[in-house]
Design a protein around this motif. Structure first.
Motif, PDB file in Angstrom:
ATOM      1  N   ASP A 326      52.426 -22.608  22.977  1.00 53.33           N
ATOM      2  CA  ASP A 326      53.554 -22.108  22.208  1.00 53.33           C
ATOM      3  C   ASP A 326      53.123 -20.834  21.493  1.00 53.33           C
ATOM      4  OD1 ASP A 326      55.334 -21.610  19.919  1.00 53.33           O
ATOM      5  OD2 ASP A 326      56.250 -23.513  20.484  1.00 53.33           O
ATOM      6  N   PRO A 327      53.727 -19.698  21.842  1.00 53.20           N
ATOM      7  CA  PRO A 327      53.221 -18.434  21.280  1.00 53.20           C
ATOM      8  C   PRO A 327      53.358 -18.384  19.767  1.00 53.20           C
ATOM      9  CG  PRO A 327      55.321 -18.084  22.392  1.00 53.20           C
ATOM     10  CD  PRO A 327      54.888 -19.493  22.702  1.00 53.20           C
ATOM     11  N   TYR A 328      54.352 -19.082  19.218  1.00 52.96           N
ATOM     12  CA  TYR A 328      54.546 -19.005  17.774  1.00 52.96           C
ATOM     13  C   TYR A 328      53.586 -19.907  17.028  1.00 52.96           C
ATOM     14  CZ  TYR A 328      58.429 -15.823  17.656  1.00 52.96           C
ATOM     15  OH  TYR A 328      59.188 -14.699  17.723  1.00 52.96           O
ATOM     16  N   GLU A 329      53.228 -21.042  17.617  1.00 53.37           N
ATOM     17  CA  GLU A 329      52.301 -21.934  16.923  1.00 53.37           C
ATOM     18  C   GLU A 329      50.854 -21.619  17.236  1.00 53.37           C
ATOM     19  OE1 GLU A 329      54.804 -26.059  16.351  1.00 53.37           O
ATOM     20  OE2 GLU A 329      53.464 -25.915  18.064  1.00 53.37           O
ATOM     21  N   ASP A 330      50.599 -21.009  18.400  1.00 50.99           N
ATOM     22  CA  ASP A 330      49.248 -21.100  18.939  1.00 50.99           C
ATOM     23  C   ASP A 330      48.396 -19.836  18.861  1.00 50.99           C
ATOM     24  OD1 ASP A 330      50.003 -23.627  19.515  1.00 50.99           O
ATOM     25  OD2 ASP A 330      50.139 -23.363  21.675  1.00 50.99           O
TER      26      ASP A 330
END
Lengths: 336, 336
Positions: A326-330
């Motif tokens: 997940d680009p936003y979490e990771d």
């Protein structure tokens, strides 16, 4: 937003994009881009005009951003262009469409050597030639930014077929997959383990050594070959649902399960694994499709499971978590 | 490129995008976006499917990058969304087409409040409603980046007309213009002069004060109203060439002059100026068009000159330099 009319020179003596006018940079790039034979108007005007004989067009857009999406010490410029094209072509294929054209918007730091942009253009051309031969670049935009960013928008033609959505899977359908499974994640793990210097920072020379020793896995990450033509084949064969596996088989299968209100159950024997990169690894850009029982599964697809009543994703009947990239979490903020 | 599976919390307690999953961020944005009634497939699948009854579609793409294209102390989030839509809609209009749809790719720092993205979505919706009512957002992409970046790709329909290119101007044609002339540059000059703190850095409170005192000029810069409908009107009236004036009348007129192998001569009496922001100011996003002598010039266009044999751009017969804004030469690296 004009702040100065003073051109900046490049202390290094190279042709940095900040030392040239936009038109000069464009002149060096456009000739390297693949042309679209059917484009009524190509690059150079306010907009392009592209044929859509079907009376509809498929469109998808995807960003590649320095940091969360690539390391400059690991990817060559042509790898960046290749991957930016390939990931978007895969999204077009996942609708059951044939890719027809791309537009490319690129922003780069003012000190970037024009050769980097030329390399990106080369990669765009090479990916189109290898993955979608009739597809090319019909337009774009160039800008400056502190962060190298490539925004590709891709178009496709459905040839009067219905698009293959995520929502059409039905209990009893078979699950099939075309493309690599887990190799992009394995390649990335190799890079993080071995293509870093003693402080853990991405290192170009070590990346080249890892790539030479493990070309298959590293290039699955840096220069993926999604099975683009398999998308049209799946649509013709009657695929009931399909998507591009960008965030891992588990997470992306959960998207079909949710959109179709069904359970997707994988067969670990067919997958050759019940977990690990095969199930959770991101960025393979294969095609995950479901077909009605009895459909002739097209060449290139492996049957890996079955659609059932219920929800979520399971392996051999045991539910699994739909985790993945997940680009936003990771993203940890690293670049290199 | 997965580097960690640890979600990051936001120290400030706001809903930063880095503290949420991509799907949660999307859920808060998509409902604010304008829908396209005619879209066969909208946001949420691998790609969208858009009608193109003409059998062709017009496509243009433009980046807005924090730094060269905007200051966060000066532009509100909805201004950013508005301007990203407006500048692309203007490029579609400049082909003589009616805008039909947008896709929007957005990358923002992980610490960005989701409210900023919601504001950008609001601006996209407001601009479509005001400038191109049947146009909406059919898809997009969200990512993280150190640099806030908005990439819009816009589509249009030509309704079986030929596109209006830059290359069709002929000696004897009249030159006409629709939209503002010089006001965006005047607004920007006001911001650089008065919306900065004592160290010259962009300042939010002073920007609001300047905007209150000079709304017309400041909003011409931050929230432009290109005459989108005038593009179709010009095409129907037989415009021989047309473009969107983004880099200044002089520089953009030189593009028509070069593509058409003619001279564009402006009448200073009609322009009300022979130089200054009217001639050289960027970002007005008006439409510059040429029409055969005797054509009925559509409402909203002012006749400002004549096409002649020769080359380049002149005012009252005296050649001028085609200077204007160039993002590669002109950005000083400032942000704010």
């Amino acid at each position: 937003m004009a702040t100065s009319s003073e051109p900046r020179s490049d202390a290094g003596g190279r042709d940095s994009i900040g030392s040239l006018a936009e038109s000069a940079v464009l002149g060096r790039i456009v000739s390297r881009l693949p042309a679209v034979p059917g484009a009524e108007v190509g690059p150079g005007d306010d907009a392009a005009v592209v044929a859509s004989p079907d009376g509809r067009f498929v469109v998808t857009t995807d960003l590649m951003v320095h940091g969360p999406d690539f390391r400059l010490a690991w990817s060559r410029p042509d790898d960046l262009g290749w991957k930016a094209a390939a990931t978007n072509l895969s999204d077009v294929a996942a609708m059951g469409a044939r890719p027809t054209a791309l537009v490319v918007a690129l922003a780069a730091p003012a000190g970037t050597d024009v050769a980097v942009l030329e390399g990106i253009a080369d990669g765009l051309r090479e990916a189109c030639a290898a993955l979608a031969p009739s597809c090319g670049v019909v337009g774009g935009d160039l800008s400056v930014s502190r962060t190298l960013t490539i925004a590709v928008t891709a178009f496709g033609d459905l040839a009067a077929r219905a698009p293959v959505l995520r929502s059409g899977a039905r209990p009893g359908d078979v699950i099939a997959h075309a493309g690599r499974r887990g190799d992009a994640a394995r390649g990335l793990a190799l890079l993080f383990a071995k293509a870093v210097d003693d402080e853990g920072e991405p290192d170009r020379a070590r990346a080249e050594a890892v790539r030479a020793a493990h070309a298959d896995l590293v290039e699955a990450q840096l220069r993926p070959h999604p099975p683009v033509a398999a998308g049209v084949a799946a649509a013709i064969a009657g695929a009931s649902a399909m998507l591009d596996v960008s965030d891992g088989l588990a997470r992306d299968a959960a998207r079909i399960a949710s959109a179709s209100a069904v359970n997707l159950d994988f067969d670990s024997a067919a997958l050759g694994a019940a977990d690990g990169p095969v199930v959770y690894g991101a960025e393979d850009h294969g095609l995950l499709a479901t077909f009605p029982a009895g459909a002739a599964i097209p060449d290139g697809f492996d049957v890996i499971g079955r659609v059932a009543h219920g929800d979520g994703v399971s392996v051999d009947g045991r539910p699994i978590e739909p985790v993945g990239w997940d680009p936003y979490e990771d993203w940890d903020g690293g670049t290199g």
